[in-house]
Motif scaffolding. Sequence first.
Motif, short mmCIF file in Angstrom:
data_model
loop_
_atom_site.label_atom_id
_atom_site.label_comp_id
_atom_site.label_asym_id
_atom_site.label_seq_id
_atom_site.Cartn_x
_atom_site.Cartn_y
_atom_site.Cartn_z
N LEU A 540 -78.24 52.43 45.36
CA LEU A 540 -77.31 51.29 45.44
C LEU A 540 -76.04 51.73 46.16
O LEU A 540 -75.58 52.87 46.02
CB LEU A 540 -76.98 50.78 44.04
N ALA A 541 -75.42 50.84 46.96
CA ALA A 541 -74.23 51.16 47.76
C ALA A 541 -73.01 51.31 46.87
O ALA A 541 -72.88 50.65 45.87
CB ALA A 541 -74.01 50.10 48.81
N TRP A 560 -63.48 55.90 46.19
CA TRP A 560 -64.57 54.93 46.05
C TRP A 560 -65.09 54.95 44.61
O TRP A 560 -64.78 55.87 43.84
CB TRP A 560 -65.70 55.27 47.04
N ASP A 561 -65.90 53.91 44.27
CA ASP A 561 -66.50 53.80 42.93
C ASP A 561 -67.99 54.02 43.03
O ASP A 561 -68.65 53.56 43.97
CB ASP A 561 -66.24 52.40 42.33
N LYS A 562 -68.57 54.71 42.01
CA LYS A 562 -70.00 54.99 41.99
C LYS A 562 -70.77 53.79 41.45
O LYS A 562 -70.38 53.17 40.46
CB LYS A 562 -70.27 56.22 41.12
N ALA A 563 -71.94 53.47 42.06
CA ALA A 563 -72.81 52.38 41.59
C ALA A 563 -73.82 52.94 40.59
O ALA A 563 -73.89 54.15 40.36
CB ALA A 563 -73.52 51.75 42.77
N GLY A 565 -77.47 54.08 38.89
CA GLY A 565 -78.60 54.86 39.39
C GLY A 565 -78.21 56.28 39.80
O GLY A 565 -77.08 56.74 39.56
N ASP A 566 -79.22 56.98 40.42
CA ASP A 566 -78.99 58.37 40.83
C ASP A 566 -78.45 58.44 42.26
O ASP A 566 -78.75 57.56 43.09
CB ASP A 566 -80.29 59.16 40.77
N VAL A 567 -77.67 59.48 42.48
CA VAL A 567 -77.12 59.75 43.81
C VAL A 567 -77.27 61.24 44.10
O VAL A 567 -76.90 62.08 43.26
CB VAL A 567 -75.63 59.35 43.89
N ASP A 568 -77.84 61.58 45.24
CA ASP A 568 -77.89 63.01 45.63
C ASP A 568 -76.53 63.48 46.11
O ASP A 568 -76.04 64.54 45.73
CB ASP A 568 -78.90 63.23 46.76
N GLN A 569 -75.91 62.66 46.95
CA GLN A 569 -74.58 62.99 47.46
C GLN A 569 -73.99 61.77 48.14
O GLN A 569 -74.68 60.78 48.39
CB GLN A 569 -74.66 64.16 48.45
N PHE A 570 -72.68 61.84 48.37
CA PHE A 570 -71.98 60.83 49.14
C PHE A 570 -71.69 61.40 50.51
O PHE A 570 -71.24 62.54 50.65
CB PHE A 570 -70.67 60.42 48.45
N VAL A 609 -68.30 55.06 53.57
CA VAL A 609 -68.88 55.90 52.54
C VAL A 609 -70.33 55.47 52.34
O VAL A 609 -70.61 54.30 52.10
CB VAL A 609 -68.09 55.81 51.22
N THR A 610 -71.24 56.45 52.43
CA THR A 610 -72.67 56.18 52.33
C THR A 610 -73.24 56.96 51.15
O THR A 610 -72.97 58.17 51.01
CB THR A 610 -73.39 56.59 53.62
N VAL A 611 -74.06 56.26 50.32
CA VAL A 611 -74.76 56.92 49.23
C VAL A 611 -76.07 57.48 49.79
O VAL A 611 -76.81 56.77 50.48
CB VAL A 611 -75.04 55.94 48.08
N LEU A 612 -76.41 58.76 49.45
CA LEU A 612 -77.64 59.40 49.89
C LEU A 612 -78.50 59.67 48.67
O LEU A 612 -78.03 60.26 47.69
CB LEU A 612 -77.37 60.71 50.63
#
Length: 997
Positions: A540-541, A560-563, A565-570, A609-612
């Motif tokens: 999720l963005a 920025w704010d985290k959405a 679910g899981d995130v590997d990195q920003f 900012v991109t969620v990976l």
Amino acid sequence: GTFLNLSVSDHGRSDSLLLSWNEPEEGAKGYSLALSSLGSRIPLQNGSAGPNITSFWFHGLTPGMRYEIEVTATLACMETTSQTVTAQTSPSPVRNLSLSSGGSSAMLHASWAHAYGQRDGYHLALYHSDSQRLVRNASILPNASTFLFDGLLAGSEYALKVSTLVGSIQASTSIHQWTAPSIPTQLRLSPGSSTSLVASWAGAGGAAWLHLALHNLLTQTVTSTLSARRGLTSYTFQHLHPGTQYWLGLSAMAGPYTMVGPNATAWTYPLSPANVTLSTAEEQNSLQARWSTPAGERDFYLVTLQEGEDGAPTRNISVDGDNGHVTFHGLSPGKQYSVQVTAVAGPYRASAHSTAVWTQPLAPSGVSLSSQGSPYSLLASWEEAVGEGYVLALSPMEHPVKNSSLLRGVTNFTYKGLRPGTLYTFEISSVAGPYTSSPGCITNWTYPLPLEQLTLSNEGHSTSLQASWKAAPTGSTGYTCTLWETKSQEQVRNMTVGNNWMNVTFEDLVPGRQYTLEMAAMAGPYRSAVRSATDWTYPLAPAGVTLTNTRRPLGLAAFWDKAAGDVDQFHLQLYSKSHPAQRNISVGPNTHNFTFLGLSPGIQYFLKVTVLAGPYRSSSHFATEWTYPLSLANVSVQPGQRPQELHVSWVESGGGRDHLVQLSVAESLSIIRNVSVPRGVTQLDLEGLVPGSRYRVEIISQAGPHRTSSQTAIGYTVPLPPLSLSASPVSTAWALAVHWETSPGQRDGYLLSVHEEGSSAPARNLETGKDSTNVTLAQLEPGTCYLVGIWAVAGPYRSLPKNITGCTVPAAPTNLSLINPGSSSELYTCWNKPPGRRDHYHVILYSLSTQSRDRVQTLSPDAQNITWTHLEAGSRFAVQVTAVKGLFKASSTNVTQWTHPLAPTNLTLGSPSASALQASWAATGRGAEGYVVDVYDTASRSHVGRMVLSGDARSHTFRNLSPGTRYSVAVRATAGPFHTSTPNFTHCTREYDALSQ
């Protein structure tokens, strides 16, 4: 006076003399003879002879003695006639002559008993008998009875001749003898073959003969003998027994001498055994070796049993030399053996080999059959069995048997090209030569093939993943499926599906999380290799992205704010439309802000900012902000191309829209120029300024709403050079007066440089104030030219130089001398060399006595003397030396000197009256400054009178002299301190009577 014609001879006898004579013509009645030692006149023997006898023997004389014999003949009428003769007996040879070596190989000792009678000495001559060459020649005193000859050749025969000498007569005796032989060295005896031995030695030249005896040590008999002349150094003994030990003795001989020399032992080579065989014995695992006995001898046989192809020794047995077989027991089964039989004689060996044979092999143990995970192959392995190789057989249920043969050393074999998932039977036997063991058996399955083209995809969904694959080939009965969370390795799903399934979907998963699916095909007890696939659910963005400015340090802060679910990195992407480079930063999943440092100042940036999550991305909207502009770096203010200009340059530190250049006079803060330049311009020329002035420059950078000032830079315009520069010498001192006029503009002062022309010394520098217009350069060298440069100075800058060359007045020569060297036509001028330099000397010689032209010479600057020639005699001269440098001169004081006058000529004397004497003369050349006439009384040598006359006088009369008196007159020519006189002339005054008449 009858002549008897006496003669004496010894007829080879040293103790007798035969006297012979002629009978007188008138005959003789008899003869009387008297023999005495020469010079003693005392008769030693007397004799007489009758008529008709003309000879007489004297016996018992001393050998080598000189005698006088008187013969008196009795004639008729009792008359006698006598005649005397001298004679000498021959010397006798030496007695008991001996020549002995005393056992020496290089010396002979000679001794003898003295010869009877008299002798003058002995002469010894030693000859080499073989070459007849004279070796030694010696003359010794008569009382010597021994002599030692050294340095002779060993083992050689010599002949000695000893002569007794008396006058020119000699008596000789000879003797022969040998020197002792020298023993040869380095005797070697080595085998040449199985039937020959080669003997060699050194130092064989010291013996006339060499005797060699070869002994057979086995039979204790003499096998061969050899006598060889001098010089032989080797010999080969043939036709000997193989494998036999021999002893060689060597002796050196010369004349009566025999010297026992060294000895040596050696063996002949043995012959190798023939017909060597190796065969199977009656007992199990036993082999028997046999061979034929060769000719000759040997100590024993060494029988070596060798194992394998490389022939490694495994058994050694020594047997008697007459034996012909040996048996080896307890050998390893299935191994290859060969035998080597070696005949040993002393240190030498001769070998023969048999062909290889095998022992009976055993079947291999530890047989296994493994698929090792391969569907197309099976690996058969076993423990190595001794033998030559293996026979293998592989047989599946529905396929024919596969047979293979392998060499020994191999303990495994891989069957390839098999059917996946199939049960196979494996058999193996050992082979050793002609023998094959019983087989060993085992069974096993091949592995099934894995499934193909397994994929796992989110299909754009955040909570589900779909798996799909292609069915496995034959041998598969079904598939196992296991879904894991990749990071935590936690199992999410586990299921088994039939071999007709092609896909499956996994629901209710976590967004942005990585999952791994593992699947395998099954066949028999084995599973195929696992195939796996991995993928992420879609992330999720992020939300709430902002970008703010930080000034110290220069940068931009992102938030920025985290959405869910899981995130590997920003992944943060910061870029500028006006800047080609962009910043890409990746941060961890728990990071929610980041500050970008090291950005270009004065630039507008955009942030995304991109969620990976795995390969998937979800990006935010853009945020934007400006960085503060930096003050410009390396602001430099340099003089322009003209003195009225300044060149301003700087290095852009990045960013900004434009720059504002502000110029003010350094001593005042008021701004006199404001110039705006666009971004990208890094230099500016300011014109119409005052030369030699100090200015202040400040540059302001602008970017968005932000402004930043640079450091203030100070600069100078270049001053104008001074005008009307001149340099003139100061006449009273060795200095230069430099003058100039002030040019327009400002300056801090002046810099002068003084450099001596032609000198490598550094220039002298002198600083003066800004209001100065002249300066005196003192302490310079006389007569030297200097290059004078002057600059106007403002800050670190100088104007263009003004240069001029000026020369100092030269120094005048000192200690000038004008010397007369004793000549009437030459003067010598010399002076001391003054300090400093000059171009040359100008020397003038003035004639003070005549109106002749002045003489002028130009000399080199190093000259210190000159000689004037061809001058007028008796004249006065003045000289002046002037040092010249360019247009400037410095002269010495004048000095004067005279040349020697020439003596008057044609001096004549006359007496015009009894009391007067007149002298007349002629001048030489131009004459003299004056003359002095002296008159002397010749008889008393007293000075009578002197007259000093001018240079025009040519005669003078002396009066009141004595009549009839002889006077002597001399006339001297004078010039200054010098004078030259005529010779004295004499003349008599008249007598009174002559005057009265």
